[in-house]
Scaffold this active site. Structure first.
Site, short mmCIF file in Angstrom:
data_model
loop_
_atom_site.label_atom_id
_atom_site.label_comp_id
_atom_site.label_asym_id
_atom_site.label_seq_id
_atom_site.Cartn_x
_atom_site.Cartn_y
_atom_site.Cartn_z
N HIS A 50 29.45 70.35 -59.60
CA HIS A 50 28.18 69.84 -60.11
C HIS A 50 27.30 69.29 -58.99
CE1 HIS A 50 25.88 68.32 -63.57
NE2 HIS A 50 25.59 67.29 -62.80
N HIS A 96 22.60 69.95 -69.49
CA HIS A 96 23.42 68.83 -69.91
C HIS A 96 24.37 69.31 -71.00
CE1 HIS A 96 23.35 64.21 -69.58
NE2 HIS A 96 23.59 64.74 -68.41
N HIS A 98 27.89 69.95 -71.09
CA HIS A 98 29.17 69.32 -71.42
C HIS A 98 28.99 68.02 -72.20
CE1 HIS A 98 30.58 72.28 -68.54
NE2 HIS A 98 31.82 72.04 -68.93
N ARG A 117 13.55 61.67 -64.71
CA ARG A 117 13.67 60.87 -63.48
C ARG A 117 13.52 61.73 -62.23
NH1 ARG A 117 17.16 58.33 -66.67
NH2 ARG A 117 19.04 59.30 -65.84
N GLN A 242 27.26 59.12 -70.91
CA GLN A 242 26.31 58.05 -70.67
C GLN A 242 25.49 57.80 -71.94
OE1 GLN A 242 26.41 61.07 -69.65
NE2 GLN A 242 26.23 61.31 -67.44
N ASP A 504 14.94 77.38 -62.70
CA ASP A 504 15.99 78.07 -63.44
C ASP A 504 17.18 77.17 -63.68
OD1 ASP A 504 18.26 78.33 -61.47
OD2 ASP A 504 16.69 79.31 -60.32
N ASN A 542 19.16 74.56 -61.17
CA ASN A 542 20.44 73.90 -61.35
C ASN A 542 21.47 74.95 -61.77
OD1 ASN A 542 21.42 72.92 -64.40
ND2 ASN A 542 22.29 71.66 -62.80
#
Lengths: 748, 215
Positions: A50, A96, A98, A117, A242, A504, A542
Site C-alpha cells: 500500500h 478504500h 478493504h 486531505r 478508522q 487512475d 493509486n
C-alpha cells in the site's frame, strides 16, 4: 536458544509484521544490522504494498505523465494541472476497498475524507467529489448492507464537509461478492495567486507541527492490512478500521487553506495510510533532511498508547505541517480560531536520520530513505498479452440500417428487463443521497453522463467523468485499459469538453499470481497508450493489489477520472452543453462511429455466454474520433448526445427517451450481432432539423480522410421508442421510464 | 443600503454561496463570525446559511443556537431586522426558539438531494417579492418539519406557514417547507434559493429572495 528456535521466532516475527524473508535480508543489509524494536513496525508499514507500491512501481514509471500543463504529477499528495488564466486544479482518485468491506459506512466515509486531505494538502479548495463503486450480486451475502453502508458513508462525509458529489459510476458483478470496490475522487481548485504546496520538508530548525484530531488506537496496522488478501477473519479486523469526523475535516480545510494562503507554512502532508510514520518519513526523505520527533508530544485520545501505536495509528483528520519558528504563533492563532490544536512535535534537522524520542530517550534512529526510496521493488513475473476472447479482424465492419437478421419476440421485453436490472437501472436512489449542488457551481449533476462545474473566476466549464468498465476488462484487459481512458474521454467530448488529464485507481487481485500480473501490465499498457495518443497525461493515481478473498480475485478493474475543459458561461445567453436526453420532437438522430471492435458485451454476460468479439482498438484512430466528436458536439445545432455503451444502441436510445419524448429509428443490428451487442465506439447525436444541413457539412469537413462514419438513424418523436425496418418493434416511453426508474428490491 | 450579514458557524458550508448570491443581486454582504456580536443598526438583514454547524452534534442546529452571535441576532430580530435561515439556518432558528416547531430526520431516514416545487402560502415582511410558485433545490437529512398538532392550525390561520412542498420530499407536517415568526420578519426555509440564481444552475427562482431585500 537453538538455531532452529531462533529461525522459528524470526518467521513468527516476519509473519506478524507481514514481511518476507527476502525483505528481512534487504532490511539488514541496508541497516547494516538487524532491525530492532519499533523499526519492525516502521518497515512493516512503509514497505507494505500500500505504501511502497513495490509490485507496481517498475511499471508505473512508464506512465505518460508529462505535459507543459502538468505542474505536479506523481510523488506529491495529488497531481496539479494548469488550466491557464491563473486557474489550476488538483485531483486524484484513491481506493478504500478493504476498509469498506469490513465496515462499509466508516470505510467509505474515511475514503472520502482521505482523498479530500490529499487535495487540500496541495493547497487547493476541494470543489467536487466523485465515486466509483463496484458491488457484487445484489443478493449476495451482506451485499445490501454493504451497498447501503457505503452510500450512506459517502453521503455522510461529503455532505457535511460541503463538497458536492457531481458524478459517479456503480457496477455490479459476482467477482466483487467478497471484495467490493470503493474508489473516491476529489478535485480542488487554486484560484489566481493561491500557492501550490509541497510535501517536501525543508529548513533546518523548522518546526514539525501536528494539527487536527487527536491520535487514537484506530487504524493501527491499517496499511499492511490493506496489503493482504482477505481470509475468513474479516470481522476480527474491525479494530483496524478508522472512524472519520467530517466536521473536523471541514475545520481542517478552512484552517489549512488559511495558513497556506497567508504564507506561514512551508510544507504539508496528511497523515493517511500508516499515519505519522509515512507522513514524517516521506516528508523527510523528499526534502532530503532529517527529523527529530518527540512522540510523547503527539496529542493522544488514549494515554495508554505505546510509541508503536502512535506511529502507526490511522486516526483521521490529522495533518503534519512544517513551519518556521517565527510563524508558529500566527499559525496557532489561525487554527485556534477554527477550534483546532496545533502542537509542535519536533524539528527539521540536517539529517540524514529521522530520530524518534520517547520522553527524552532516543528509541530509533534511521535514514528515512531506507524506508521510502529504498523499499523493495518486485519485478513480478507476467506474460505478453494475448487476446483470448476476440479475433483481431472485423470481417464485416460496415454498419448501417437494414442489416438485421434474427429478431426475437422477446427483444422489447428484454430491453425492459435490462432497464429494470441492477446493471441497467437508474442510480438516482444512490446519488439523491449526495449533496450535488453545495458550492453553487454545479451545472450538470449526477443525472447527466458528465458532471460539470463552473469555475467562478473565468466562468469556464470543467467536466468530470469516471471511467473503467469491468465487463470490458473481463472481455480483454488490454482493450479494457484503453477503454478506461477512451470511453470517459468520449463522454467528455460528446458534451463539448476537451479531455485534459487522467487520474487512475488500479484495483487488482494478488500480484503474485502471474495471470493477475499479466492483466495488470496489459491494462496499464492499454491505458497508457490511449492517454499518450489523446494527449491526456495521467497525473495522479493509486494501486490497490490483493483484492482477493479466499483465493478468488476480483475482476481486474482499472478505474479512472478524467477532467475536461469547456467554454465559459459568462451570462444568461451562454450556450450550455448538449443534454443526454432528447429535447425536442423532430430533432434528427445520427450515429457517428469509428467502429473498430464489436463484442457481446454486458448482455452476453447476462446470458452467461463467454465473451467474444472481433476487432482491435487503434489508439490513434480513437484519439481522432474523440476530437471529431468534440467539435461536432460544440455545434449549436446539437441538442442531445450520448455515447453508446453497455447494452448497445437500444439501451442508449432508451436512456435518451424522457417520459414524453421517444424516437423513431430505422435501425437493425448488423448481421450476426445481437440487438444489445456493443461497438467501440459510437455516439448518438440529436440535431436541430433546421440546422442539420450545416452540421452534416461540418461532419464532412471534420471526418474527411478519417475512418469515421455517419448514419442517419431517424428522428425524435412523441411517446414511444420505435425500431423500423425488417423487424419492427416499439415500447412506450412511459414504460421505459418506469422500468429504468424502478429500483430493484433493495431492503437493507 | 446597509450590508446584509451572512453568519458563519463552525461547520457552515453554504456560507460562501449565500455571500455570493447576495453580491450577485447588487447588495453588499458582510461576514458575521459565530463568536462575535454585532450592532443590529449596521445591517439591513441577516442570513443564516445552510451546512452542518457543529457537525450536527446533539441535534442539527442545537449547538449553534447557543453561540454568542445569536444574542445579536435575537436583538436584531426583536427590532424588526429581517432574518432568514436557510436549511441548517432554519434548524438553528427553530432551536433558538425564534421560529416555532422543529426539523426532524427525513421520513426516509436518508439524506435527500434534488429539485422541488414549492407554493407560497404566507407573506414574509422581507424576502417577499417572490413568485407564488418556485422551483428550488433541496439537500438535507433533517428536513421533516414538525410542530404540535394544535399549533399547526394556528400557524396556518396566522399566515405563518410560508412555503409548502407540492410533493412532500421528507414527511414534513402538511408539507411545510418554510415558516415565519409572528411579526413575519424572521423566516426559515428548507430549500436553497442561493443554488438557483442563474440558468446554468438549473433555475433562477432563488434570485427573488435576495433581490426583495433591496425593496
Amino acid at each position: 536458544m537453538s538455531k532452529n528456535n531462533e529461525s522459528k521466532n524470526l518467521d513468527e516475527k516476519l509473519k506478524h509484521y507481514r514481511l518476507s524473508r527476502e525483505e528481512y535480508e534487504r532490511m539488514t543489509s541496508l541497516l547494516g544490522r538487524a532491525p530492532q524494536g519499533v523499526e519492525w513496525a516502521l518497515f512493516s508499514a512503509l514497505w507494505s504494498e500500500h505504501c511502497s507500491y513495490k509490485s507496481s512501481r517498475v511499471h508505473l514509471k512508464n506512465l505518460f505523465s508529462q505535459s507543459p500543463h502538468v505542474l505536479v504529477s506523481f510523488g506529491e499528495n495529488a497531481g496539479v494541472f494548469d488550466l491557464g488564466q491563473g486557474e489550476r486544479i488538483a485531483f486524484k482518485m484513491e481506493s478504500h476497498n478493504h476498509p469498506s468491506f469490513i465496515e462499509p459506512y466508516e470505510g467509505a466515509a474515511t475514503g472520502v475524507g482521505g482523498i479530500l486531505r490529499d487535495i487540500f494538502a496541495m493547497g487547493a479548495r476541494p470543489i467536487a467529489l466523485a465515486n466509483y463503486l463496484a458491488f457484487g450480486d445484489v443478493d449476495a451475502n451482506r451485499m445490501s448492507t454493504l451497498i447501503d453502508g457505503v452510500v450512506r458513508g459517502i453521503g455522510g462525509y461529503g455532505n457535511c464537509v460541503g463538497v458536492p458529489t457531481i458524478t459517479g459510476q456503480t457496477e455490479f458483478h459476482r467477482s466483487y461478492n467478497k471484495n467490493i470496490l470503493v474508489n473516491a475522487l476529489a478535485l480542488g481548485l487554486f484560484r489566481e495567486g493561491e500557492p501550490v504546496m509541497s510535501a517536501r520538508a525543508n529548513g533546518v530548525g523548522n518546526l514539525i507541527v501536528y494539527v487536527g484530531a487527536k491520535t487514537g488506537k484506530d487504524g493501527v496496522h491499517g496499511a499492511s492490512m490493506a496489503s493482504e488478501s482477505f481470509d475468513t477473519g474479516g470481522e476480527s479486523k474491525k479494530p483496524t478500521i478508522q472512524k472519520g469526523d467530517p466536521f473536523y475535516e471541514k475545520l481542517l480545510i478552512e484552517g489549512c487553506l488559511e495558513v497556506m494562503r497567508a504564507g506561514i507554512v512551508e510544507a504539508v502532508q496528511d497523515m493517511g495510510a500508516a499515519g505519522l510514520t509515512s507522513s514524517s518519513f516521506e516528508m523527510a526523505a523528499r526534502g532530503d533532511v532529517g527529523f527529530k520527533l518527540d512522540l510523547d508530544k503527539v496529542p493522544l485520545r488514549d494515554s495508554t498508547m505505546t510509541p508503536e501505536e502512535i506511529l502507526l495509528s490511522e486516526s483521521q483528520e490529522r495533518m503534519l505541517l512544517i513551519v518556521r519558528p517565527e510563524n508558529f504563533e500566527k499559525l496557532k492563532a489561525v487554527f485556534s480560531r477554527w477550534n483546532l490544536d496545533a502542537e509542535p512535535i519536533g524539528a527539521v534537522t540536517k539529517g540524514p536520520h529521522v530520530e524518534l524520542f520517547w520522553h527524552g530517550e532516543l528509541m530509533c534512529r534511521i535514514d528515512p530513505k531506507i524506508l521510502t526510496y529504498q523499499a523493495p521493488r518486485h519485478e513480478r513475473p507476467f506474460d505478453k498479452w494475448l487476446p483470448r476472447h476476440r479475433v483481431l479482424n472485423i470481417q464485416e465492419p460496415s454498419f448501417g440500417p437494414d442489416r438485421g437478421d434474427r429478431f426475437d419476440q422477446q427483444t422489447p421485453n428484454e430491453l425492459l428487463n435490462i432497464l429494470t436490472s441492477p446493471l441497467g437501472s437508474s442510480r438516482a436512489w444512490i446519488y439523491r443521497q449526495y449533496d450535488q449542488r453545495v458550492g453553487a457551481k454545479t451545472i450538470f449533476d449526477c443525472d447527466e453522463s458528465v458532471g460539470v462545474v463552473r469555475l467562478p473566476d473565468s466562468g469556464r466549464q470543467l467536466g468530470l467523468v469516471l471511467g473503467g468498465r469491468p465487463h470490458v476488462m473481463r472481455f480483454d484487459a488490454y482493450v479494457g485499459g484503453m477503454d478506461s481512458v477512451a470511453y470517459p474521454a468520449l463522454e467528455l467530448a460528446a458534451k463539448g469538453f476537451r479531455p485534459l488529464a487522467v487520474t487512475d485507481c488500479l484495483n487488482f487481485g494478488n500480484p503474485e499470481n502471474r495471470e493477475i500480473m499479466t492483466e495488470f501490465v496489459a491494462s496499464l499498457d492499454g491505458m497508457n497508450e490511449l492517454a499518450r495518443a489523446s494527449s491526456t497525461p495521467i497525473i495522479s493515481g493509486n494501486v490497490s493489489f490483493y483484492n482477493e478473498t479466499m483465493g478468488e480475485n476480483i475482476t481486474s478493474t482499472v478505474t479512472t477520472g478524467l477532467v475536461g475543459l469547456g467554454d465559459p458561461i459568462l451570462d444568461e445567453s451562454s450556450h450550455l452543453p448538449p443534454r443526454s436526453s432528447f429535447q425536442s420532437v423532430r430533432d434528427e438522430l445520427y450515429i457517428v462511429e469509428s467502429a473498430q471492435l464489436i463484442f457481446t458485451g454486458l448482455q452476453g454476460e447476462r446470458r452467461d455466454h463467454s465473451p467474444s468479439g472481433q476487432g482491435d482498438l487503434r489508439a490513434k484512430e480513437v484519439a481522432e474520433f474523440i476530437q471529431v466528436v468534440r467539435h461536432l458536439s460544440l455545434s449549436r445545432a446539437v441538442r442531445s448526445t450520448r455515447v453508446v455503451g453497455k447494452f448497445g444502441l437500444p439501451y442508449a436510445l432508451a436512456r435518451m427517451c424522457t417520459a414524453q419524448l421517444g424516437a423513431r429509428v430505422q435501425w437493425q443490428p448488423p448481421s450476426k450481432q445481437n440487438w444489445f451487442s456493443e461497438t467501440l465506439y459510437q455516439v448518438v447525436f440529436a440535431v436541430d432539423s433546421d440546422r442539420s444541413f450545416e452540421w452534416r457539412e461540418l461532419f464532412n469537413k471534420l471526418a474527411a480522410n478519417l475512418n469515421i462514419n455517419i448514419v442517419r438513424l431517424g428522428e425524435v418523436s412523441d411517446g414511444s421508442l420505435a425500431f423500423e425496418g425488417e423487424n419492427r418493434w416499439s415500447v412506450p416511453t412511459v414504460k421505459l421510464r418506469q422500468a429504468y426508474e424502478t429500483p430493484w428490491e433493495f431492503v437493507p | 443600503m446597509k450590508p446584509v450579514g451572512v453568519v458563519r458557524f463552525l461547520g457552515t458550508n453554504c456560507d460562501q454561496d449565500v455571500f455570493d448570491a447576495v453580491a450577485a443581486v447588487g447588495l453588499k454582504p458582510k461576514w458575521l463570525w459565530y463568536q462575535d456580536q454585532f450592532d443590529r443598526r449596521d445591517l439591513a438583514a441577516v442570513i443564516l446559511p445552510g451546512g452542518f454547524s457543529y457537525g450536527d452534534y446533539l441535534r442539527s442546529g442545537a449547538l449553534a443556537a447557543r453561540a454568542p452571535v445569536m444574542k445579536s441576532i435575537l436583538d436584531a430580530a426583536n427590532h424588526g431586522t429581517p432574518v432568514l435561515g436557510i436549511c441548517n439556518g432554519f434548524q438553528i432558528l427553530c432551536e433558538a426558539h425564534l421560529l416555532p416547531g422543529v426539523l426532524l430526520k427525513n421520513d426516509s431516514l436518508r439524506f435527500r438531494d434534488g429539485w422541488v416545487k414549492l407554493r407560497r402560502v404566507g407573506e414574509a415582511s422581507a424576502f417577499c417579492n417572490v413568485k407564488e410558485s418556485v422551483h428550488l433545490p433541496i439537500a438535507h437529512g433533517d428536513g421533516r418539519y414538525y410542530v404540535e398538532e394544535d399549533q399547526v392550525k394556528q400557524l396556518f390561520d396566522d399566515g405563518r406557514v410560508w412555503w409548502r412542498y407540492e410533493q412532500n420530499p421528507n414527511g414534513s407536517l402538511d408539507s411545510i417547507a418554510g415558516v415565519l415568526n409572528d411579526k413575519k420578519n424572521i423566516a426559515g426555509l428548507m430549500p436553497h434559493p442561493e443554488r438557483a440564481m442563474f440558468s446554468y444552475m438549473g433555475g433562477t427562482d432563488g434570485r427573488d429572495f435576495f433581490t426583495s431585500l433591496a425593496l
